[in-house]
Design an enzyme around this catalytic site. Structure first.
Site, PDB file in Angstrom:
ATOM      1  N   GLU A   1       4.694   7.038  11.318  1.00 20.27           N
ATOM      2  CA  GLU A   1       5.151   7.579  10.036  1.00 20.27           C
ATOM      3  C   GLU A   1       5.223   6.442   9.022  1.00 20.27           C
ATOM      4  OE1 GLU A   1       5.405  10.794   9.535  1.00 20.27           O
ATOM      5  OE2 GLU A   1       5.023  11.190  11.651  1.00 20.27           O
ATOM      6  N   GLY A   2       5.010   6.762   7.761  1.00 15.62           N
ATOM      7  CA  GLY A   2       5.093   5.753   6.713  1.00 15.62           C
ATOM      8  C   GLY A   2       3.735   5.236   6.288  1.00 15.62           C
ATOM      9  N   CYS A   3       2.687   5.779   6.886  1.00 18.63           N
ATOM     10  CA  CYS A   3       1.326   5.375   6.524  1.00 18.63           C
ATOM     11  C   CYS A   3       0.700   6.486   5.674  1.00 18.63           C
ATOM     12  CB  CYS A   3       0.481   5.161   7.773  1.00 18.63           C
ATOM     13  SG  CYS A   3       1.066   3.832   8.836  1.00 18.63           S
ATOM     14  N   ALA A   4      -0.054   6.095   4.658  1.00 15.17           N
ATOM     15  CA  ALA A   4      -0.740   7.076   3.824  1.00 15.17           C
ATOM     16  C   ALA A   4      -1.834   7.767   4.638  1.00 15.17           C
ATOM     17  CB  ALA A   4      -1.333   6.412   2.593  1.00 15.17           C
ATOM     18  N   SER A   5      -2.462   7.034   5.523  1.00 19.43           N
ATOM     19  CA  SER A   5      -3.492   7.577   6.405  1.00 19.43           C
ATOM     20  C   SER A   5      -2.834   8.017   7.703  1.00 19.43           C
ATOM     21  CB  SER A   5      -4.528   6.500   6.729  1.00 19.43           C
ATOM     22  OG  SER A   5      -5.035   5.936   5.560  1.00 19.43           O
TER      23      SER A   5
END
Length: 136
Positions: A48-52
């Site tokens: 979690e916390g990734c744009a991808s």
């Protein structure tokens, strides 16, 4: 201290003069990353916390750390390959001692990643540290 594989990347990057060459090298590294077993791409391994979309799955063998990883974005897959070089085959107890931002800074990546990519990279490092902490 970073792994010997990461030190090789640092040496290679020393010969790359501009960001575009470094960017292309990171993407090429991502292309050479082994495919992650689709069965490992589950909510528990999603970062979690990734744009991808990013998945990391720890692999601890005889007290040594490594991980499988994948992303739907080529640059992020390359960053996973860089992190793999940084951490793979370190004793689990040493993973938390790696100053990832400083090590990645040696590659000149920090100033050229978007804030979303930087946040995602931090999230991946935190997940790696969490996995190692749980295994220690």
């Amino acid at each position: 201290m970073a792994s010997p594989a990461f030190e090789e990347i640092v040496e290679d990057f020393a010969f790359l003069d501009d960001w575009e060459d470094r960017y292309a090298t990171v993407i090429d590294m991502g292309k050479s990353l082994p495919d992650m077993d689709p069965a490992l791409k589950v909510p528990a391994t999603k970062v979690e916390g990734c744009a991808s979309q990013v998945w990391l799955h720890p692999e601890i063998t005889e007290g040594r750390f490594s991980f499988a990883g994948d992303s739907d974005a080529m640059i992020v897959k390359g960053l996973i390959a860089v992190l793999s070089a940084l951490y793979t085959d370190l004793p689990v107890s040493e993973v938390a001692t790696i100053d990832a931002p400083a090590e990645l800074g040696r590659l000149g990546l920090n100033e050229h990643l978007s804030s979303q990519r930087s946040n995602g990279l931090r999230a991946m490092v935190e997940r790696i540290r969490q996995y190692a902490s749980e295994a220690a």
